[in-house]
Scaffold this active site. Structure first.
Site, PDB file in Angstrom:
ATOM      1  N   ARG A 163      22.191   3.053 -49.588  1.00 62.84           N
ATOM      2  CA  ARG A 163      21.681   1.875 -50.294  1.00 62.84           C
ATOM      3  C   ARG A 163      22.143   1.431 -51.611  1.00 62.84           C
ATOM      4  NH1 ARG A 163      19.896   1.780 -45.690  1.00 62.84           N
ATOM      5  NH2 ARG A 163      18.118   1.063 -44.892  1.00 62.84           N
ATOM      6  N   SER A 235      12.128  -2.414 -45.946  1.00 63.03           N
ATOM      7  CA  SER A 235      11.722  -1.208 -46.654  1.00 63.03           C
ATOM      8  C   SER A 235      11.659  -1.719 -48.299  1.00 63.03           C
ATOM      9  CB  SER A 235      12.717  -0.145 -46.619  1.00 63.03           C
ATOM     10  OG  SER A 235      12.764   0.390 -45.274  1.00 63.03           O
ATOM     11  N   GLU A 332      13.544   0.077 -53.160  1.00 62.60           N
ATOM     12  CA  GLU A 332      15.016  -0.432 -52.705  1.00 62.60           C
ATOM     13  C   GLU A 332      14.974  -1.954 -53.341  1.00 62.60           C
ATOM     14  OE1 GLU A 332      15.758   0.422 -48.691  1.00 62.60           O
ATOM     15  OE2 GLU A 332      16.400  -1.601 -48.479  1.00 62.60           O
TER      16      GLU A 332
END
Ligand code: EPU
Length: 336
Positions: A163, A235, A332
Site C-alpha cells: 500500500r 480497509s 490506509e
C-alpha cells in the site's frame, strides 16, 4: 473539455458519502487541460480526487481538487503472448479488469471489484488476494506540476511497497497521474493461494480467468459492504508490520493469531482485521458510524455521518487495539 465547479458538493464524489464541499473542482481529460489549470502557478492547496474511494474528508476542502475523467484503454503492443496496455487515469479500475478478462488476458484478475480509478491504482499499490497492482504496472504517465512536462516513470522507480509508492511520498503534490501502462499475458498464470480463492474457483469448475474473477467478486461481496449502499472506504487500516519479537510475544499469548511474512527481514505482518475483531470492536456502533460486522477493517457511515465522526471512531479503534495488544495500526485511508 475540462469542467469546472465552484463550491463543489463532494457527497457523490467520496465513497464515505460525507457531505463536504471543495472550493474548486476541475474534471480534466488531457495534459493540455492540466497545463491550463496550472498556467498561473500551482494554487496554494490542491490534490487529486479520483474515485474518492480511499479518502476521508473531515472538513470542507479550501483548495482545488483535480478529477481525471479520461476513459481510453488501448493496446500498445501485442507479441502474441505479452500484451502491453495503456489505461487513462479516469478508467474505472474494475472496467479495466473486465476488459482484460474479456480478452483472455491474465495479470489483474485477482484485483477484481476493487473500487477506484486506474490512475489511483499505483498510488497506494492496490492489492488483494495475493496480488498487487505493481505486479502488472510497467510505467506510470504523469504531468509534472513544476515543469509543466509530461513524464513517464518506470515501475522500478515507483518505490512500490505494501500500500505504498513514491506517489505518497517524494512525488506527493508534485505530479498528476494521467495514465498507467500494464503488462498482461495470454499464458494462464492463476494465483489461487490466498484464503478461500482456490475453493471458490474449484466450485466454479476450475481456474479459468472468468471463474477467478467471479470467485473473487463473490468473496469480496460476501465480506465487504457495497459503497453505494453503505458509505465506506474498504480497509480503513493497514495491516501492521511489527518486529519478530513482538509477533512472537503476541503469538505465544494468542496462538490462533494470523501472521504473514513481511518483505523486510526481521519483521512480520499482522492482520489488523483480526486485532480489531479480538479487541471487541467488530460490529461496534457509535451513532451514525460503526465498524462493519463482517469485516472489522472497514469503518462505515450508517447515514449522514460527518468525516469527523468517522475519524473519532478510527481513533477509538486504534486505542482499543493499542490497549489490548500494544500494537499501533495506521490508517490506509487518506485523511483530509
Ligand atoms: N479477520 C478476523 N476478523 C475480521 C477480519 C479479518 O478475524 O473482522 C482475520 C481473517 O479471518 C484472516 C485475517 O484476519 O485470518 C485477514 O483477513 P482477510 O483475509 O479478510 O484480509 P485482510 O488482511 O483483512 C487484506 C486487504 C484487503 C484485501 C484482502 C484480501 C489490507 C489492509 N486489506 O485484508 O484490501 O481485499 O486482504 O486480499 O491489506 C483494501 O485495501 O481496501 C482492502 C479491502
Amino acid at each position: 473539455m475540462a469542467k469546472e465547479f465552484q463550491q463543489a458538493d463532494l457527497s457523490g464524489r467520496n465513497s464515505f458519502h460525507v457531505k463536504q464541499r471543495a472550493a474548486r473542482l476541475v474534471e480534466f481529460e488531457t495534459a493540455e487541460e492540466l497545463r491550463a489549470v496550472f498556467a498561473e502557478g500551482a494554487p496554494a492547496r490542491w490534490t487529486v480526487l479520483a474515485g474518492g474511494n480511499n479518502i476521508l474528508f473531515t472538513r470542507d476542502y479550501d483548495g482545488l481538487l483535480l478529477t481525471p475523467v479520461s476513459q481510453r484503454i488501448e493496446v500498445l503492443e501485442d507479441d502474441g503472448d505479452r500484451v502491453r496496455v495503456r489505461a487513462e487515469a479516469g478508467v474505472e479500475w474494475d472496467d479495466l479488469v473486465e476488459w482484460a478478462v474479456e480478452r483472455e488476458l491474465w495479470g489483474i484478475e485477482n484485483l477484481s471489484l476493487i473500487p477506484g480509478k486506474a490512475g489511483a491504482a499505483p498510488v497506494q499499490n492496490i492489492g488483494a488476494y495475493g496480488r498487487e497492482a505493481k505486479d502488472a504496472i510497467e510505467r506510470v504517465e504523469m504531468y509534472c506540476v513544476e515543469s509543466g512536462a509530461m513524464l513517464t516513470l518506470d515501475a522500478a522507480h515507483c518505490e512500490f511497497g505494501y500500500r505504498e509508492s513514491v506517489f505518497k511520498h517524494a512525488l506527493k503534490g508534485r505530479v498528476v497521474i494521467t495514465a498507467i501502462e500494464i503488462a498482461l499475458t495470454r499464458t494462464p498464470q492463476p494465483h489461487l493461494g490466498y484464503g478461500d480463492v482456490e475453493r471458490e474457483v474449484a466450485a466454479r469448475g476450475g481456474a479459468t480467468l472468468r471463474n477467478i474473477r467471479e470467485a473473487i467478486i463473490a468473496i469480496r461481496r460476501a465480506k465487504l459492504p457495497d459503497t453505494s449502499e453503505l458509505g465506506n472506504a474498504g480497509s480503513f487500516f493497514k495491516n501492521p508490520v511489527v518486529d519478530l519479537a513482538t509477533a512472537e510475544r503476541l503469538q505465544a499469548q494468542w496462538p490462533d493469531m494470523p501472521l504473514y511474512p513481511a518483505p523486510e527481514p526481521g519483521k512480520a505482518k499482522l492482520a489488523a482485521g483480526w486485532l480489531i475483531d479480538k479487541a471487541g470492536m467488530k460490529g461496534y456502533r457509535d451513532g451514525r458510524v460503526g465498524v462493519h460486522e463482517r469485516q472489522a477493517l472497514v469503518l462505515v457511515n450508517h447515514g449522514g455521518a460527518t468525516g469527523g465522526e468517522v475519524l473519532a471512531l478510527a481513533r477509538k479503534v486504534q486505542a482499543a487495539v493499542r490497549d489490548k495488544f500494544g500494537v499501533e495500526i495506521d490508517t490506509e485511508v487518506n485523511i483530509l
